[in-house]
Design a protein around this motif. Structure first.
Motif, PDB file in Angstrom:
ATOM      1  N   PRO A 214      39.438  48.210  37.631  1.00 60.26           N
ATOM      2  CA  PRO A 214      39.791  48.141  36.339  1.00 60.26           C
ATOM      3  C   PRO A 214      40.317  49.439  35.439  1.00 60.26           C
ATOM      4  CG  PRO A 214      37.780  47.128  36.393  1.00 60.26           C
ATOM      5  CD  PRO A 214      38.004  47.955  37.645  1.00 60.26           C
ATOM      6  N   ASN A 215      41.381  49.118  34.389  1.00 59.01           N
ATOM      7  CA  ASN A 215      41.572  50.469  33.814  1.00 59.01           C
ATOM      8  C   ASN A 215      40.825  50.826  32.780  1.00 59.01           C
ATOM      9  OD1 ASN A 215      43.744  52.258  33.149  1.00 59.01           O
ATOM     10  ND2 ASN A 215      44.803  50.980  31.753  1.00 59.01           N
ATOM     11  N   ALA A 216      40.890  52.362  32.745  1.00 55.52           N
ATOM     12  CA  ALA A 216      39.954  53.252  31.983  1.00 55.52           C
ATOM     13  C   ALA A 216      40.550  52.927  30.522  1.00 55.52           C
ATOM     14  CB  ALA A 216      40.228  54.675  32.124  1.00 55.52           C
ATOM     15  N   GLN A 217      39.463  53.010  29.679  1.00 56.53           N
ATOM     16  CA  GLN A 217      39.485  52.837  28.191  1.00 56.53           C
ATOM     17  C   GLN A 217      39.567  51.395  27.877  1.00 56.53           C
ATOM     18  OE1 GLN A 217      38.458  55.374  28.243  1.00 56.53           O
ATOM     19  NE2 GLN A 217      39.950  57.095  29.316  1.00 56.53           N
TER      20      GLN A 217
ATOM     21  N   ALA B  50      41.668  44.445  34.182  1.00 62.37           N
ATOM     22  CA  ALA B  50      41.713  44.678  35.716  1.00 62.37           C
ATOM     23  C   ALA B  50      42.850  43.728  36.080  1.00 62.37           C
ATOM     24  CB  ALA B  50      40.501  43.885  36.293  1.00 62.37           C
ATOM     25  N   LEU B  51      43.717  44.228  37.231  1.00 61.33           N
ATOM     26  CA  LEU B  51      44.602  43.666  37.683  1.00 61.33           C
ATOM     27  C   LEU B  51      44.299  42.905  39.070  1.00 61.33           C
ATOM     28  CD1 LEU B  51      47.700  46.303  38.285  1.00 61.33           C
ATOM     29  CD2 LEU B  51      47.668  43.976  36.636  1.00 61.33           C
TER      30      LEU B  51
ATOM     31  N   GLY C  79      35.566  43.790  38.984  1.00 62.68           N
ATOM     32  CA  GLY C  79      36.668  43.872  39.514  1.00 62.68           C
ATOM     33  C   GLY C  79      36.904  43.370  41.143  1.00 62.68           C
ATOM     34  N   GLU C  80      38.237  43.573  41.660  1.00 59.52           N
ATOM     35  CA  GLU C  80      38.569  43.095  43.024  1.00 59.52           C
ATOM     36  C   GLU C  80      38.847  44.587  43.644  1.00 59.52           C
ATOM     37  OE1 GLU C  80      40.568  38.873  43.965  1.00 59.52           O
ATOM     38  OE2 GLU C  80      41.365  39.824  42.127  1.00 59.52           O
ATOM     39  N   SER C  81      38.242  44.772  44.742  1.00 58.85           N
ATOM     40  CA  SER C  81      38.478  46.071  45.528  1.00 58.85           C
ATOM     41  C   SER C  81      39.554  45.864  46.522  1.00 58.85           C
ATOM     42  CB  SER C  81      37.310  46.621  46.259  1.00 58.85           C
ATOM     43  OG  SER C  81      37.530  47.776  46.904  1.00 58.85           O
ATOM     44  N   ALA C  82      40.540  47.051  46.587  1.00 55.67           N
ATOM     45  CA  ALA C  82      41.661  47.109  47.475  1.00 55.67           C
ATOM     46  C   ALA C  82      41.099  47.860  48.640  1.00 55.67           C
ATOM     47  CB  ALA C  82      42.921  47.803  46.720  1.00 55.67           C
ATOM     48  N   VAL C  83      39.977  47.946  48.909  1.00 49.64           N
ATOM     49  CA  VAL C  83      39.585  48.599  50.135  1.00 49.64           C
ATOM     50  C   VAL C  83      40.099  47.817  51.331  1.00 49.64           C
ATOM     51  CG1 VAL C  83      37.620  49.375  51.473  1.00 49.64           C
ATOM     52  CG2 VAL C  83      37.651  50.298  49.361  1.00 49.64           C
ATOM     53  N   PRO C  84      40.016  46.470  51.431  1.00 50.38           N
ATOM     54  CA  PRO C  84      40.556  45.931  52.680  1.00 50.38           C
ATOM     55  C   PRO C  84      41.851  46.218  53.096  1.00 50.38           C
ATOM     56  CG  PRO C  84      39.011  44.457  51.243  1.00 50.38           C
ATOM     57  CD  PRO C  84      39.307  45.728  50.537  1.00 50.38           C
ATOM     58  N   LEU C  85      42.850  46.257  51.824  1.00 46.65           N
ATOM     59  CA  LEU C  85      44.350  46.550  52.094  1.00 46.65           C
ATOM     60  C   LEU C  85      44.656  47.874  52.611  1.00 46.65           C
ATOM     61  CD1 LEU C  85      45.671  45.438  48.486  1.00 46.65           C
ATOM     62  CD2 LEU C  85      45.428  44.133  50.638  1.00 46.65           C
ATOM     63  N   THR C  86      43.623  48.804  52.640  1.00 52.01           N
ATOM     64  CA  THR C  86      43.888  50.176  53.314  1.00 52.01           C
ATOM     65  C   THR C  86      43.983  49.995  54.840  1.00 52.01           C
ATOM     66  OG1 THR C  86      41.378  50.857  53.404  1.00 52.01           O
ATOM     67  CG2 THR C  86      42.582  51.370  51.553  1.00 52.01           C
ATOM     68  N   ARG C  87      43.491  49.109  55.432  1.00 49.82           N
ATOM     69  CA  ARG C  87      43.617  48.679  56.701  1.00 49.82           C
ATOM     70  C   ARG C  87      45.120  48.298  57.067  1.00 49.82           C
ATOM     71  NH1 ARG C  87      39.498  45.273  56.449  1.00 49.82           N
ATOM     72  NH2 ARG C  87      37.347  46.294  56.337  1.00 49.82           N
ATOM     73  N   GLN C  88      45.743  47.743  56.116  1.00 48.91           N
ATOM     74  CA  GLN C  88      47.047  47.305  56.448  1.00 48.91           C
ATOM     75  C   GLN C  88      48.354  48.266  56.149  1.00 48.91           C
ATOM     76  OE1 GLN C  88      48.083  43.434  54.819  1.00 48.91           O
ATOM     77  NE2 GLN C  88      45.705  43.157  54.794  1.00 48.91           N
TER      78      GLN C  88
ATOM     79  N   ASN D  77      39.316  42.413  26.982  1.00 46.24           N
ATOM     80  CA  ASN D  77      38.629  41.569  28.358  1.00 46.24           C
ATOM     81  C   ASN D  77      38.072  42.523  29.500  1.00 46.24           C
ATOM     82  OD1 ASN D  77      37.880  39.330  29.982  1.00 46.24           O
ATOM     83  ND2 ASN D  77      40.010  38.934  30.730  1.00 46.24           N
ATOM     84  N   SER D  78      37.322  43.115  29.183  1.00 47.11           N
ATOM     85  CA  SER D  78      36.743  44.358  30.296  1.00 47.11           C
ATOM     86  C   SER D  78      35.995  43.700  31.268  1.00 47.11           C
ATOM     87  CB  SER D  78      35.860  45.390  29.354  1.00 47.11           C
ATOM     88  OG  SER D  78      35.383  46.217  30.533  1.00 47.11           O
ATOM     89  N   GLN D  79      36.339  44.234  32.609  1.00 49.49           N
ATOM     90  CA  GLN D  79      35.717  43.985  34.016  1.00 49.49           C
ATOM     91  C   GLN D  79      34.942  45.133  34.116  1.00 49.49           C
ATOM     92  OE1 GLN D  79      35.776  40.787  35.081  1.00 49.49           O
ATOM     93  NE2 GLN D  79      36.762  40.250  33.306  1.00 49.49           N
TER      94      GLN D  79
END
Ligand code: PMP
Length: 350
Positions: free
Chosen positions: A151-154, A158-159, A187-196, A287-289
């Motif tokens: 999520p974005n700071a301040q 989240a996207l 939020g949803e982590s982008a860690v799994p995408l780092t494999r691709q 709408n903070s996550q």
């Protein structure tokens, strides 16, 4: 400034960290720390035996911690980089990957502009939408590196991961850095995408969800090539960037993940309580996550609210940036702390 400072740095405007007052006890809701202490295993790890070994350097490769993080996130040890807080990693990322410039949102973590200036990186800052969400299309085919806090700071907004993936896919020849300092609060982590994707670096921290802001422990997960680049910079500046106690604390924290998951669940529940209570008092909240809310009221401007709360022993964060100067950022503390906050706010706006 002395007459000796390199002219390269003379014009720098430093980052101003949130207040860390040492004089009196505040209900401290200004720097997005966890209200909960580290888990029992962490408290046990920093014992006399550990402290008595401080005469010895730490493991520069921090192998135990790298292996534990790799196991937890389902990646290899060659995909993990560690440093002294995620600020340190973001600094390396601006140093390493932004020769062609960088894009990040107009409202985001204030350190990005400082790192850009420090490393002479040109930057563009697309505006947020009126609801403070990021327009992902601003980052498609960016033509330069991209740094997004998600999520974005301040704002805490989240996207979705699908949008992060579109951004990464549309910039195959640029590095996309996703700063996930607040990802564990919804939020949803982008860690799994780092494999691709060989151009995606995900940066996280133990400072928020893992209650270890004072230990200074950040990590990045990414493809082997990007991690090797970060290690090149680390071994060219400070190989012992993680002290012995922090390495032990990090391994211990990972052994008790369920403790931290439960704390995150409580913080999300308290976030909902706080949002509902402030809304009932006429506030607007994003709408903070994340583990904070950005909130405003028509009753007074952000700086006045910040000062009145401080006078009553509650510290929140106010930013002078004109785009959010009407707002205050309130860290989600314990349920009890937030009930106190709501009571005080009610008196102030009545
Ligand atoms: N990224 C973001 C978006 C943050 O808000 C912070 C905390 N100020 C950091 C990174 C840095 O956190 P740390 O250095 O404590 O890991």
């Amino acid at each position: 400034m002395s007459r000796f400072l390199s002219s390269r740095y003379a014009g720098l405007t430093e980052y101003v960290p949130g207040e860390q007052p040492q004089d009196k006890q505040y209900i401290k809701l200004n720097t997005n720390e966890s209200p909960y202490p580290p888990s029992p295993a962490v408290l046990n790890a920093i014992n006399t035996a550990a402290v008595s070994q401080l005469n010895l350097y730490s493991d520069p490769d921090a192998k135990l911690l790298v292996n534990a993080l790799a196991a937890q996130y389902g990646v290899g040890p060659e995909n993990v980089f560690l440093s002294n807080g995620s600020d340190d990693i973001l600094n390396f990322a601006f140093m390493a990957f932004c020769d062609g410039g960088v894009k990040f949102p107009e409202i985001t973590y204030g350190f990005y502009t400082v790192y850009a200036a420090l490393h002479g990186v040109a930057y563009e800052t697309p505006a947020l939408r009126p609801d403070f969400s990021i327009d992902p299309s601003d980052y498609y085919n960016a033509g330069c590196s991209v740094v997004l806090a998600n999520p974005n700071a301040q704002t805490g907004v989240a996207l979705p991961l699908t949008e992060i993936e579109r951004i990464v896919r549309s910039n195959p020849d640029q590095v996309v850095v996703i700063d996930e300092a607040y990802v564990d609060f919804g939020g949803e982590s982008a860690v799994p995408l780092t494999r691709q994707y060989d151009n995606l670096l995900v940066v996280q921290t133990f400072s928020k969800s893992r209650s270890m802001a004072g230990a200074r422990l950040g990590f990045a997960i990414g493809p082997k090539g990007l991690i090797a680049d970060l290690n090149k910079l680390k071994y060219s500046t400070n190989p012992y960037n993680l002290n012995r106690l922090t390495q032990l604390a990090g391994v211990a924290a990972l052994s008790e993940q369920s403790y931290y998951d439960e704390n995150c669940r409580r913080i999300m529940e308290t976030r909902q309580y706080t949002r509902d209570a402030l809304t009932a008092l006429g506030f607007t909240c994003t709408n903070s996550q994340a583990n904070f809310l950005l909130a405003r009221t028509d009753a007074m401007d952000g700086e006045t609210l910040y000062r009145k709360l401080k006078d009553r022993g509650i510290l929140v964060r106010h930013f002078s940036d004109p785009l959010i100067t009407d707002w205050v950022r309130i860290t989600i503390g314990s349920q009890e702390q937030m009930e106190t906050l709501v009571g005080v706010v009610e008196e102030l706006v009545r």
